[in-house]
Scaffold this motif. Structure first.
Motif, mmCIF file in Angstrom:
data_model
loop_
_atom_site.group_PDB
_atom_site.id
_atom_site.type_symbol
_atom_site.label_atom_id
_atom_site.label_comp_id
_atom_site.label_asym_id
_atom_site.label_seq_id
_atom_site.Cartn_x
_atom_site.Cartn_y
_atom_site.Cartn_z
ATOM 1 N N GLN A 79 0.917 -1.222 0.084
ATOM 2 C CA GLN A 79 0.053 0.043 0.072
ATOM 3 C C GLN A 79 0.753 1.185 0.042
ATOM 4 N N CYS A 80 2.007 1.421 0.317
ATOM 5 C CA CYS A 80 2.938 2.292 0.477
ATOM 6 C C CYS A 80 4.358 1.797 0.124
ATOM 7 N N PRO A 81 4.604 1.982 -1.267
ATOM 8 C CA PRO A 81 5.848 1.399 -1.534
ATOM 9 C C PRO A 81 7.071 2.163 -1.142
ATOM 10 N N CYS A 82 7.105 3.491 -0.791
ATOM 11 C CA CYS A 82 8.215 4.112 -0.217
ATOM 12 C C CYS A 82 8.505 3.561 1.317
ATOM 13 N N TYR A 83 7.448 3.381 2.069
ATOM 14 C CA TYR A 83 7.608 2.656 3.250
ATOM 15 C C TYR A 83 8.095 1.461 3.095
ATOM 16 N N ARG A 84 7.649 0.553 2.212
ATOM 17 C CA ARG A 84 8.160 -0.850 2.007
ATOM 18 C C ARG A 84 9.578 -0.787 1.453
ATOM 19 N N ASP A 85 10.084 -0.004 0.553
ATOM 20 C CA ASP A 85 11.700 0.071 0.256
ATOM 21 C C ASP A 85 12.644 0.720 1.151
ATOM 22 N N LYS A 86 12.376 1.369 2.050
ATOM 23 C CA LYS A 86 13.215 2.020 2.980
ATOM 24 C C LYS A 86 14.152 0.971 3.670
ATOM 25 N N SER A 88 17.503 -0.132 6.422
ATOM 26 C CA SER A 88 18.641 0.269 7.272
ATOM 27 C C SER A 88 19.992 0.221 6.619
ATOM 28 N N SER A 89 20.853 0.661 7.553
ATOM 29 C CA SER A 89 22.245 0.563 7.058
ATOM 30 C C SER A 89 22.698 -0.712 6.964
ATOM 31 N N LYS A 90 22.055 -1.658 7.444
ATOM 32 C CA LYS A 90 22.350 -3.179 7.401
ATOM 33 C C LYS A 90 21.685 -3.733 6.255
ATOM 34 N N GLY A 91 20.692 -3.079 5.448
ATOM 35 C CA GLY A 91 20.181 -3.748 4.462
ATOM 36 C C GLY A 91 18.854 -4.518 4.765
ATOM 37 N N LYS A 92 18.431 -4.080 5.980
ATOM 38 C CA LYS A 92 17.007 -4.668 6.416
ATOM 39 C C LYS A 92 15.996 -3.792 6.396
ATOM 40 N N PRO A 93 14.817 -4.393 6.235
ATOM 41 C CA PRO A 93 13.418 -3.256 6.150
ATOM 42 C C PRO A 93 13.755 -2.306 7.380
ATOM 43 N N LYS A 94 13.542 -0.956 7.114
ATOM 44 C CA LYS A 94 13.701 -0.045 8.235
ATOM 45 C C LYS A 94 12.406 0.528 8.864
ATOM 46 N N CYS A 95 11.227 0.214 7.945
ATOM 47 C CA CYS A 95 9.973 0.647 8.508
ATOM 48 C C CYS A 95 9.170 -0.573 8.995
ATOM 49 N N PRO A 96 8.710 -0.720 9.977
ATOM 50 C CA PRO A 96 8.121 -1.672 10.680
ATOM 51 C C PRO A 96 6.711 -2.087 9.969
#
Length: 96
Positions: A79-86, A88-96
């Motif tokens: 529903q929110c591609p920007c939220y999905r694609d963020k 972290s510096s370790k390459g894991k999803p940033k957004c819960p």
């Protein structure tokens, strides 16, 4: 003659200042509106999280940047591609 110059100067001064007054008064409302939106959406998103404070922090960051939060407590990130694609510096999803 001097009076006309003063009136012209005053008129241009007003034309320069008025737009800044409107911008300064309009922007905080939009910012507060986004904060209220993010806070309420992230509370719902993080309702079942094990580490709620961390979830709320990162959800808030993502919401302010992306201007959306997926519905539900988990998944639905399509529903929110920007939220999905963020990431972290370790390459894991940033957004819960």
């Amino acid at each position: 003659m001097a009076n006309k110059k003063f009136v012209t100067f005053f008129f241009f001064l007003v034309l320069l200042i008025v737009p800044f007054v409107f911008i300064a008064t309009a922007a905080p409302g939009r910012i507060r509106g986004m904060e209220v939106y993010c806070r309420s959406r992230c509370r719902g998103r993080c309702a079942k999280a094990g580490f709620q404070d961390r979830c709320l922090k990162y959800c808030g960051i993502c919401c302010r940047q992306c201007k959306c939060v997926p519905s539900g407590t988990f998944g639905n990130k399509h529903q929110c591609p920007c939220y999905r694609d963020k990431l972290s510096s370790k390459g894991k999803p940033k957004c819960p």
